[in-house]
Design an enzyme around this catalytic site. Structure first.
Site, mmCIF file in Angstrom:
data_model
loop_
_atom_site.group_PDB
_atom_site.id
_atom_site.type_symbol
_atom_site.label_atom_id
_atom_site.label_comp_id
_atom_site.label_asym_id
_atom_site.label_seq_id
_atom_site.Cartn_x
_atom_site.Cartn_y
_atom_site.Cartn_z
ATOM 1 N N MET A 1 44.127 -23.339 -56.392
ATOM 2 C CA MET A 1 42.742 -23.717 -56.586
ATOM 3 C C MET A 1 42.103 -23.899 -55.206
ATOM 4 S SD MET A 1 41.128 -26.964 -58.640
ATOM 5 C CE MET A 1 41.965 -26.457 -60.115
ATOM 6 N N PRO A 2 41.213 -23.004 -54.816
ATOM 7 C CA PRO A 2 40.562 -23.130 -53.511
ATOM 8 C C PRO A 2 39.513 -24.235 -53.525
ATOM 9 C CG PRO A 2 39.693 -21.242 -54.683
ATOM 10 C CD PRO A 2 40.807 -21.795 -55.517
ATOM 11 N N PHE A 3 39.378 -24.915 -52.386
ATOM 12 C CA PHE A 3 38.306 -25.889 -52.284
ATOM 13 C C PHE A 3 37.651 -25.810 -50.921
ATOM 14 C CE2 PHE A 3 41.948 -28.260 -50.743
ATOM 15 C CZ PHE A 3 41.447 -28.983 -49.682
ATOM 16 N N MET A 41 36.456 -25.328 -56.013
ATOM 17 C CA MET A 41 35.972 -26.706 -55.949
ATOM 18 C C MET A 41 35.210 -26.907 -54.640
ATOM 19 S SD MET A 41 39.263 -28.831 -57.331
ATOM 20 C CE MET A 41 38.397 -30.369 -57.196
#
Length: 67
Positions: A1-3, A41
Site C-alpha cells: 500500500m503506497p502512501f 494513502m
C-alpha cells in the site's frame, strides 16, 4: 500500500484544498507508477511556521526577514 506524506508550514489549507491535493496526488501515483487508486494513502500535515527550521532559522523568522 503506497502512501505519500505531505508536510508543510501553515496556514492550514482549506478542506477543499486538501481534498484537491489528495485527489491529484493519487492520480499521479496511478498514472506514473501504475498504483491501484484504492490503495494509495495520502497524509497531509500542517506545522506552525515556528516549528520548522531551515538553515538555522525558523520559517517564521525567514518570513519576517523577507518583508
Amino acid at each position: 500500500m503506497p502512501f505519500i506524506n505531505v508536510k508543510m508550514a501553515g496556514p492550514e489549507p482549506s478542506k477543499e484544498q486538501k481534498a484537491k491535493l489528495v485527489e491529484e496526488m493519487t492520480e499521479v501515483m496511478v498514472r506514473v507508477l501504475g498504483k491501484q487508486k484504492e490503495r494509495v494513502m495520502i497524509f497531509v500535515e500542517t506545522y506552525e511556521p515556528d516549528s520548522i527550521g531551515l538553515g538555522g532559522k525558523t520559517i517564521e523568522q525567514i518570513k519576517k526577514e523577507s518583508k
